[in-house]
Design a protein around this motif. Structure first.
Motif, PDB file in Angstrom:
ATOM      1  N   LEU B 169       0.803  -1.042  -0.053  1.00  0.00           N
ATOM      2  CA  LEU B 169      -0.130   0.006  -0.037  1.00  0.00           C
ATOM      3  C   LEU B 169       0.776   1.154   0.195  1.00  0.00           C
ATOM      4  CD1 LEU B 169      -3.050  -0.747   2.303  1.00  0.00           C
ATOM      5  CD2 LEU B 169      -3.053  -0.088  -0.201  1.00  0.00           C
ATOM      6  N   VAL B 170       2.038   1.129   0.573  1.00  0.00           N
ATOM      7  CA  VAL B 170       2.893   2.450   0.655  1.00  0.00           C
ATOM      8  C   VAL B 170       3.269   2.674  -0.622  1.00  0.00           C
ATOM      9  CG1 VAL B 170       5.331   3.320   1.483  1.00  0.00           C
ATOM     10  CG2 VAL B 170       3.993   1.808   3.020  1.00  0.00           C
ATOM     11  N   GLN B 171       3.865   1.641  -1.517  1.00  0.00           N
ATOM     12  CA  GLN B 171       4.134   1.756  -2.888  1.00  0.00           C
ATOM     13  C   GLN B 171       2.909   2.444  -3.707  1.00  0.00           C
ATOM     14  OE1 GLN B 171       7.021   1.723  -3.940  1.00  0.00           O
ATOM     15  NE2 GLN B 171       7.633   1.334  -1.703  1.00  0.00           N
ATOM     16  N   GLU B 172       1.557   2.000  -3.276  1.00  0.00           N
ATOM     17  CA  GLU B 172       0.535   2.506  -3.970  1.00  0.00           C
ATOM     18  C   GLU B 172       0.408   3.928  -3.833  1.00  0.00           C
ATOM     19  OE1 GLU B 172      -3.538   0.645  -3.817  1.00  0.00           O
ATOM     20  OE2 GLU B 172      -2.442  -1.345  -4.320  1.00  0.00           O
ATOM     21  N   VAL B 173       0.537   4.190  -2.571  1.00  0.00           N
ATOM     22  CA  VAL B 173       0.498   5.629  -2.170  1.00  0.00           C
ATOM     23  C   VAL B 173       1.336   6.675  -2.797  1.00  0.00           C
ATOM     24  CG1 VAL B 173       0.499   7.277  -0.275  1.00  0.00           C
ATOM     25  CG2 VAL B 173      -0.926   5.177  -0.032  1.00  0.00           C
ATOM     26  N   PHE B 174       2.433   6.209  -2.869  1.00  0.00           N
ATOM     27  CA  PHE B 174       3.965   6.918  -3.442  1.00  0.00           C
ATOM     28  C   PHE B 174       3.488   6.929  -4.998  1.00  0.00           C
ATOM     29  CE2 PHE B 174       7.526   5.942  -0.179  1.00  0.00           C
ATOM     30  CZ  PHE B 174       6.669   6.703   0.852  1.00  0.00           C
ATOM     31  N   ALA B 175       2.820   5.824  -5.494  1.00  0.00           N
ATOM     32  CA  ALA B 175       2.692   5.919  -6.846  1.00  0.00           C
ATOM     33  C   ALA B 175       1.786   7.033  -7.287  1.00  0.00           C
ATOM     34  CB  ALA B 175       2.201   4.637  -7.466  1.00  0.00           C
ATOM     35  N   THR B 176       0.644   7.075  -6.655  1.00  0.00           N
ATOM     36  CA  THR B 176      -0.384   8.066  -6.682  1.00  0.00           C
ATOM     37  C   THR B 176       0.160   9.248  -6.349  1.00  0.00           C
ATOM     38  OG1 THR B 176      -1.860   6.719  -5.349  1.00  0.00           O
ATOM     39  CG2 THR B 176      -2.533   8.847  -5.589  1.00  0.00           C
ATOM     40  N   LEU B 177       1.140   9.603  -5.591  1.00  0.00           N
ATOM     41  CA  LEU B 177       1.689  11.049  -5.220  1.00  0.00           C
ATOM     42  C   LEU B 177       2.595  11.385  -6.526  1.00  0.00           C
ATOM     43  CD1 LEU B 177       2.851  10.711  -1.751  1.00  0.00           C
ATOM     44  CD2 LEU B 177       0.525  11.855  -2.518  1.00  0.00           C
ATOM     45  N   ILE B 178       3.233  10.329  -7.313  1.00  0.00           N
ATOM     46  CA  ILE B 178       4.065  10.590  -8.325  1.00  0.00           C
ATOM     47  C   ILE B 178       2.838  11.089  -9.707  1.00  0.00           C
ATOM     48  CG2 ILE B 178       5.479   9.514 -10.065  1.00  0.00           C
ATOM     49  CD1 ILE B 178       6.509   7.992  -7.641  1.00  0.00           C
ATOM     50  N   ARG B 179       2.214  10.209  -9.409  1.00  0.00           N
ATOM     51  CA  ARG B 179       0.889  10.689 -10.579  1.00  0.00           C
ATOM     52  C   ARG B 179       0.480  11.899 -10.564  1.00  0.00           C
ATOM     53  NH1 ARG B 179      -2.285   6.315  -9.902  1.00  0.00           N
ATOM     54  NH2 ARG B 179      -3.873   7.606  -9.070  1.00  0.00           N
ATOM     55  N   LEU B 180       0.230  12.256  -9.243  1.00  0.00           N
ATOM     56  CA  LEU B 180      -0.376  13.809  -9.165  1.00  0.00           C
ATOM     57  C   LEU B 180       0.730  14.865  -9.382  1.00  0.00           C
ATOM     58  CD1 LEU B 180      -2.025  13.340  -5.607  1.00  0.00           C
ATOM     59  CD2 LEU B 180      -3.287  13.681  -7.782  1.00  0.00           C
ATOM     60  N   ARG B 181       1.938  14.448  -8.866  1.00  0.00           N
ATOM     61  CA  ARG B 181       2.808  15.305  -9.405  1.00  0.00           C
ATOM     62  C   ARG B 181       2.991  15.449 -10.858  1.00  0.00           C
ATOM     63  NH1 ARG B 181       8.480  13.386  -9.018  1.00  0.00           N
ATOM     64  NH2 ARG B 181       7.606  12.069 -10.458  1.00  0.00           N
ATOM     65  N   ASP B 182       2.958  14.344 -11.684  1.00  0.00           N
ATOM     66  CA  ASP B 182       2.922  14.470 -13.080  1.00  0.00           C
ATOM     67  C   ASP B 182       1.932  15.278 -13.745  1.00  0.00           C
ATOM     68  OD1 ASP B 182       5.349  13.111 -12.607  1.00  0.00           O
ATOM     69  OD2 ASP B 182       4.507  11.183 -13.311  1.00  0.00           O
ATOM     70  N   GLN B 183       0.800  15.315 -12.924  1.00  0.00           N
ATOM     71  CA  GLN B 183      -0.396  16.234 -13.278  1.00  0.00           C
ATOM     72  C   GLN B 183      -0.280  17.474 -12.967  1.00  0.00           C
ATOM     73  OE1 GLN B 183      -3.533  14.090 -11.550  1.00  0.00           O
ATOM     74  NE2 GLN B 183      -3.324  11.958 -12.734  1.00  0.00           N
ATOM     75  N   GLY B 184       0.772  17.829 -12.275  1.00  0.00           N
ATOM     76  CA  GLY B 184       0.959  19.360 -12.054  1.00  0.00           C
ATOM     77  C   GLY B 184       0.888  19.722 -10.633  1.00  0.00           C
ATOM     78  N   VAL B 185       0.355  18.654  -9.872  1.00  0.00           N
ATOM     79  CA  VAL B 185       0.125  18.995  -8.541  1.00  0.00           C
ATOM     80  C   VAL B 185       1.484  19.217  -7.597  1.00  0.00           C
ATOM     81  CG1 VAL B 185      -0.888  18.336  -6.352  1.00  0.00           C
ATOM     82  CG2 VAL B 185      -2.141  17.872  -8.482  1.00  0.00           C
ATOM     83  N   THR B 186       1.635  20.110  -6.681  1.00  0.00           N
ATOM     84  CA  THR B 186       2.835  20.021  -5.701  1.00  0.00           C
ATOM     85  C   THR B 186       2.355  19.140  -4.507  1.00  0.00           C
ATOM     86  OG1 THR B 186       3.025  22.340  -6.601  1.00  0.00           O
ATOM     87  CG2 THR B 186       4.396  21.742  -4.542  1.00  0.00           C
ATOM     88  N   VAL B 187       3.401  18.488  -4.021  1.00  0.00           N
ATOM     89  CA  VAL B 187       3.128  17.659  -2.826  1.00  0.00           C
ATOM     90  C   VAL B 187       4.154  17.902  -1.722  1.00  0.00           C
ATOM     91  CG1 VAL B 187       3.099  15.237  -2.167  1.00  0.00           C
ATOM     92  CG2 VAL B 187       2.307  15.776  -4.371  1.00  0.00           C
ATOM     93  N   LEU B 188       3.857  18.291  -0.559  1.00  0.00           N
ATOM     94  CA  LEU B 188       4.643  18.351   0.361  1.00  0.00           C
ATOM     95  C   LEU B 188       4.209  17.293   1.445  1.00  0.00           C
ATOM     96  CD1 LEU B 188       6.917  20.067   1.798  1.00  0.00           C
ATOM     97  CD2 LEU B 188       5.119  21.618   2.834  1.00  0.00           C
TER      98      LEU B 188
END
Ligand SMILES: Nc1ncnc2c1ncn2[C@@H]1O[C@H](COP(=O)(O)OP(=O)(O)OP(=O)(O)O)[C@@H](O)[C@H]1O
Ligand SMILES: [Mg+2]
Lengths: 292, 239
Positions: B169-188
């Motif tokens: 699940l951690v990998q899944e969450v990280f993958a979600t965050l990476i996808r968001l970043r690629d869509q232009g979202v900033t993640v902190l």
């Protein structure tokens, strides 16, 4: 048998009115950690607002009821929250409990000074007639009290579950920190809870006063019964408070009819002790409790 | 995109943040690391309007949003997933999700987004009528993340998302965050699991005693022996 049905109905009828007060009590507890020891007086007082409307302002009954409801919502909802709960809550639970106890005395004694110690006749909302059904004699007032109270409970439940505002109120009660970070206006939701409690108390007052007459000391029993119904029901849910109210109403009427009227006042307390020993989480409560 | 300028603040009169400074660029992932009690979660609360800010500034795309309330921050396109469990226990999954869009005047759009977000997290659709309390810890975290995505945020603050989650699940969450970043979202993000988090991040930020100690590209920090030392519970020596 027909007597039993009559007693049962009249127990359910008063019980459903107790439930209104008990539900308000639990809502306020959930939303603001306020144990309102003046809840009984909150049910006693609105009947006097109605009497003021009738006797002093010469209003017809329907207008006096609306007047009583509005004054109750302002005084027992808005002002209670702003002048007592808000200043006291930051000091912790105990000072607030003591403040509501003081308020209960103030309201009771104030009413006595202002309106006298005698029970005041109070206009009935429903015809004082009976229906004969299959040999049973049913009081129309009992029946309509039950119908009106249950309708109010159903309406409230629908509001809390089916509207976004209702769900925001639930979110605020169940996890205020999360509600806040989601942008819910938690202060307003807590205020709504106090207004709803005042309205529930007023409606209970309008329904119970034709039975008990309007008397300054009515709140003593009503407050105790609401408190116990809330605990019996698990203290944190509407259906629990409803079940608790109905149970007390029915048991009260059954013992008064079939056993003795002498120990009638002690019955809710006995019930309380039994429940605390047997099911400390309440009749319908779950032990998970409140997450803070 | 997000800039903190010499931020000082705390709880009531207690000061926790003693000058936090950083700038993070748009469409990047930045992981905040630091020892327990360093003030990582407190920085997020400060950004999101939940802290007493004594001095300093929070700028969002150049706009001063210091001391904006949570509701206002949501209006600015920022959402926050705090540490720990953050669901409304007795409401259904569906209604928990809906609360993520509660501030929006366009509820039709919120409905549409709820469907989209449930496409991303199919588990939520299966369990939409269950009470949130009945979900496992990992499922609750997914619900919280989904809820934070509902209003298409430009910045998402996420505090220790991996706690209580299985490695998958951690990998899944990280993958979600990476996808968001690629869509232009900033993640902190704050993460205990610092190595794994830095490995998927663009930037890293080391916070200690309420101050920014290091701020660099993630791979630079990963290679830095002082950071390695920190993971073992030590402090960063001055100089
Ligand atoms: N609500 C609060 N009131 C007062 N002090 C607090 C509060 N929350 C946190 N603190 C204090 O602020 C300091 C920083 O806490 P914070 O939660 O930001 O640390 P953290 O870096 O997120 O640690 P962790 O890794 O344990 O999550 C700690 O000393 C903590 O005791
Ligand atoms: Mg933390």
């Amino acid at each position: 048998m027909s007597q039993f049905l009559q007693v049962l109905l009249s127990g359910l009828s008063t019980g459903s009115i107790y439930a209104l007060a008990a539900i308000g009590f639990t809502l306020v507890w959930q939303a603001a950690q306020t144990v309102n020891f003046a809840q009984g007086e909150f049910v006693m007082l609105p009947a006097f607002f109605v009497l003021i409307g009738i006797h002093w302002l010469h209003m017809p009954l329907w207008l006096a009821l609306i007047f009583g409801l509005i004054v109750a919502v302002i005084v027992l909802g808005l002002l209670f929250k702003k002048l007592i709960v808000e200043p006291m809550l930051p000091n912790g639970g105990l000072p607030l409990i003591i403040a509501t106890m003081a308020l209960s005395i103030l309201l009771k004694e104030g009413t006595k000074q202002f309106y006298g110690a005698e029970a005041q006749p109070y206009p009935s909302l429903f015809p004082q007639t009976t229906l004969h059904m299959d040999g049973a004699v049913v009081s129309v007032q009992d029946l309509l009290n039950l119908v009106v109270s249950l309708t109010i409970v159903v309406a409230l439940t629908l509001f809390l579950n089916r509207t976004r505002t209702g769900r925001c109120m639930q979110a605020t009660a169940q996890n205020p920190a999360v509600a806040e970070i989601l942008g819910v206006n938690t202060k307003r939701m807590v205020l709504y809870t106090f207004l709803i409690n005042a309205a529930l108390a007023a409606l209970a007052s309008f329904l119970i006063s034709p039975v008990y007459l309007a008397k300054f000391s009515n709140g003593e029993t009503l407050g105790l019964v609401a408190f116990i119904a809330a605990i019996v029901g698990g203290f944190n849910q509407i259906r629990g408070a409803l079940a608790g109210g109905l149970l007390i109403g029915v048991l009260d009427n059954l013992t008064a009819t079939y056993v003795t009227t002498e120990y009638r006042a002690a019955l809710p307390l006995v019930l309380l002790i039994v429940i605390i020993l047997w099911r400390p989480q309440g009749l319908l409560g779950t032990s998970e409790g409140r997450k803070v | 995109m997000l800039e903190l300028k010499d931020l000082h603040g705390g709880y009531g009169k207690i000061t926790i943040l003693n000058g936090v400074n950083f700038v993070i660029p748009k469409a990047s992932i930045t992981t905040v690391i630091g020892p327990n009690g360093a003030g990582k979660s407190t920085v997020f609360k400060a950004i999101f309007g939940l802290l007493n800010i004594h001095s300093g500034q929070v700028l969002l795309d150049g706009q001063d949003v210091t001391r904006a309330s949570p509701a206002q921050m949501i209006g600015h396109g920022v959402t926050y997933v705090p540490q720990g469990r953050n669901v409304i226990p007795q409401l259904s999954v569906w209604h928990n999700l809906e609360l993520g869009g509660i501030t929006s005047p366009d509820q039709a759009r919120v409905r549409a987004r709820m469907e989209e977000v449930m496409d991303q997290f199919p588990m939520l659709r299966q369990r939409r009528n269950q009470k949130a309390i009945e979900l496992s810890g990992g499922q609750q975290k997914q619900l919280e993340i989904a809820r934070a995505l509902l209003l298409d945020p430009r910045l998402i603050l996420i505090d220790e998302p991996s706690i209580g989650l299985s490695p998958n699940l951690v990998q899944e969450v990280f993958a979600t965050l990476i996808r968001l970043r690629d869509q232009g979202v900033t993640v902190l993000m704050v993460e205990q699991n610092a190595k794994a988090a830095l490995a998927m991040s663009d930037y890293g930020l080391v916070l200690e005693l309420g101050q920014t100690r290091m701020h660099d590209r993630a791979e630079t920090l990963l290679a830095d022996p002082r950071v390695g030392h920190l993971f073992l519970g030590g402090h960063i020596e001055e100089g």
